[in-house]
Design an enzyme around this catalytic site. Structure first.
Site, PDB file in Angstrom:
ATOM      1  N   GLU A 198       0.778  -1.297   0.047  1.00  0.00           N
ATOM      2  CA  GLU A 198       0.036   0.094  -0.078  1.00  0.00           C
ATOM      3  C   GLU A 198       0.829   1.175   0.148  1.00  0.00           C
ATOM      4  OE1 GLU A 198      -2.741  -0.447   3.222  1.00  0.00           O
ATOM      5  OE2 GLU A 198      -2.700  -2.524   3.250  1.00  0.00           O
TER       6      GLU A 198
ATOM      7  N   GLU B 234      -9.916   5.961   2.712  1.00  0.00           N
ATOM      8  CA  GLU B 234     -10.515   5.236   4.090  1.00  0.00           C
ATOM      9  C   GLU B 234     -10.390   6.128   5.285  1.00  0.00           C
ATOM     10  OE1 GLU B 234      -8.914   1.340   6.669  1.00  0.00           O
ATOM     11  OE2 GLU B 234      -8.143   1.494   4.541  1.00  0.00           O
TER      12      GLU B 234
END
Length: 468
Positions: A265, A379
């Site tokens: 990520e 997120e």
């Protein structure tokens, strides 16, 4: 006769150096001396008693705090390697220029015999021109979409010499803010309540406080060897001290329902708990066991090997976008080196791009081969303060429908194929997900006129009448 006797006594006193004083005063002085000595003795005893009590209390506090702080200091000594140069950034960060071969990444047990890859890997070749849009585009329905590149704040204060890598120094305050064990420091919270997921669903879990607005490719549709996107940079407001808001890309492989999920990520995040402020920062993350015991953010555990002397993982990004004002974005590319199998990270686009470093192939199981899914998006964590939904913002804090200059975006979505070529993601192949569109949402689109290709707007304000 009496006067003569008194004169004789005065002469005797003077000859012995005694002042000519009345006898009564001499008598009082001789009596007060013992009293003064007694007073000084009592004061000394009182001070000694007070100091002893204070020393005893300090010893008790030291016995309580010292073992904990000693453990933290030992941990910091492992993280913060000796620097050849130290830079004090205007944002409060301390950047240490650490010799490349002494960085913390190489302390990982799987990397004891690892040789740092210094030869630049071959970058994926582009098969389209959609990723080469000019800084100022022609006007369209949203107006002229002029964009600028965001960089890093610490560059204003200095640079690291060749052969070193810039490391954001971790402090005891960073560790203590998280209120977690040293083992969990810098790691995502373990998803013990991971629910079963459909085979083609993205790797997100509803009900654990994490909420998303993401786009993703279908699982099993193709073997993926990398992903690229240009991400709009903002500084969203965070309501809770342990909250965060991030925008990133994910490369995933493995069992989504089990404990062997592999993930790479990268993106930007605002996390007061992790960094102690509300600035957007470049971050990386990795795991090879579904976030249970492996991997971490940035360089807070061994793993990610940094090679660049110009880009610091965890450092703040500036400038950032403003509502209806200048828009700043950053381009991230993650891909697998076809020759050595390491997963590389590039920051920036075109001639300004920088090879930041790589995740060694040794760290992974499933990603030692290829990825099976790519995700892009935002997120946040919703801790439901006071029983209401968090007001933590995602992206710019505006919904997708507000478009350029107001809503945050990802543009020029691409993936890397087995031939090490970049291919645009088709609009039909891209799926989207937002758990609660009243809080945060996402809208995908395609635009070849401005060179944005497949892109999407996303985000939201969190708590509002539609998101109680």
């Amino acid at each position: 006769m009496m006067r003569t006797a008194m004169k004789r006594r005065r002469r005797r006193r003077r000859s012995h150096g005694v002042a000519d004083q009345p006898e009564s005063r001499l008598s009082m002085s001789s009596c007060s001396a013992p009293r003064l000595l007694l007073h000084l003795l009592l004061v000394s005893l009182l001070l000694a008693s007070t100091c002893a009590a204070a020393s005893s209390s300090a010893t008790e506090n030291a016995q309580y705090l010292s073992p904990k702080m000693a453990r933290i200091q030992r941990h910091l000594d492992r993280l913060n390697k000796p620097a050849l140069r130290t830079i004090q950034s205007v944002d409060g960060d301390t950047i240490d220029c650490v010799p490349r071969h002494q960085q913390h990444a190489l302390d990982h047990p799987l990397l004891r015999n690892h040789k740092i890859q210094l030869a630049p890997p071959r970058k994926p070749a582009s098969t389209s021109t959609s990723g080469t849009a000019s800084a100022a585009s022609s006007s369209n329905s949203t107006g002229a979409r002029a964009r600028r590149t965001a960089w890093q704040t610490w560059h204003h204060a200095g640079h690291c010499p060749r052969g070193t890598v810039p490391m954001r120094r971790t402090t005891a305050d960073d560790v203590l803010r998280g209120r977690r064990s040293l083992f969990r420091f810098g790691r995502k919270r373990h998803r013990r309540d991971r629910a079963p997921r459909a085979a083609n669903a993205p790797d997100v879990v509803t009900g654990n406080g994490h909420e998303h607005a993401i786009a993703y490719t279908a699982v099993g549709q193709q073997e993926v060897y990398g992903a690229k996107a240009t991400i709009n940079v903002w500084d969203p407001a965070i309501q809770e001290s342990n909250g965060f808001s991030l925008s990133q890309l994910w490369l995933l492989s493995g069992s989504f329902n089990g404990s062997d999920l592999n993930s790479i990520e990268a993106g930007w995040q605002v996390s007061p708990e992790l960094y102690g402020d509300s600035r957007p920062r470049l971050f990386t993350y990795w795991t090879s066991d579904a976030y249970e015991a492996t991997g971490c953010y940035n360089a807070l555990c061994p793993g990610f090997v940094q090679t660049s002397s110009r880009v610091a993982i965890g450092a703040s990004i500036s400038p950032v976008s403003s509502l209806a004002g200048e828009q700043y974005d950053m381009t991230l590319l993650v891909w697998k080196d076809p020759k050595l199998g390491n997963w590389w990270l590039s920051y920036g686009d075109g001639g300004a791009s920088q090879l930041v470093g790589y995740w060694p192939a040794e760290l992974f199981t499933h990603l030692s081969g290829h990825a099976t899914m790519v995700e892009w998006g935002g997120e946040v964590v919703n801790t439901s303060p006071g029983g209401a939904h968090t007001a933590t913002q995602m992206g710019s804090g505006r919904f997708a429908a507000e478009g350029f200059g107001r809503a945050s975006y990802f543009r020029n979505l691409e993936t890397v194929d087995a031939g090490n070529s970049l291919a645009p993601v088709s609009l039909d192949a891209l799926q989207t997900l937002a758990e609660d569109g009243g809080c945060y949402d996402i809208r995908k689109a395609y635009d070849d006129r401005d060179g944005w290709g497949t892109h999407f707007y996303y985000g939201g304000p969190g708590h509002n009448p539609a998101c109680p």
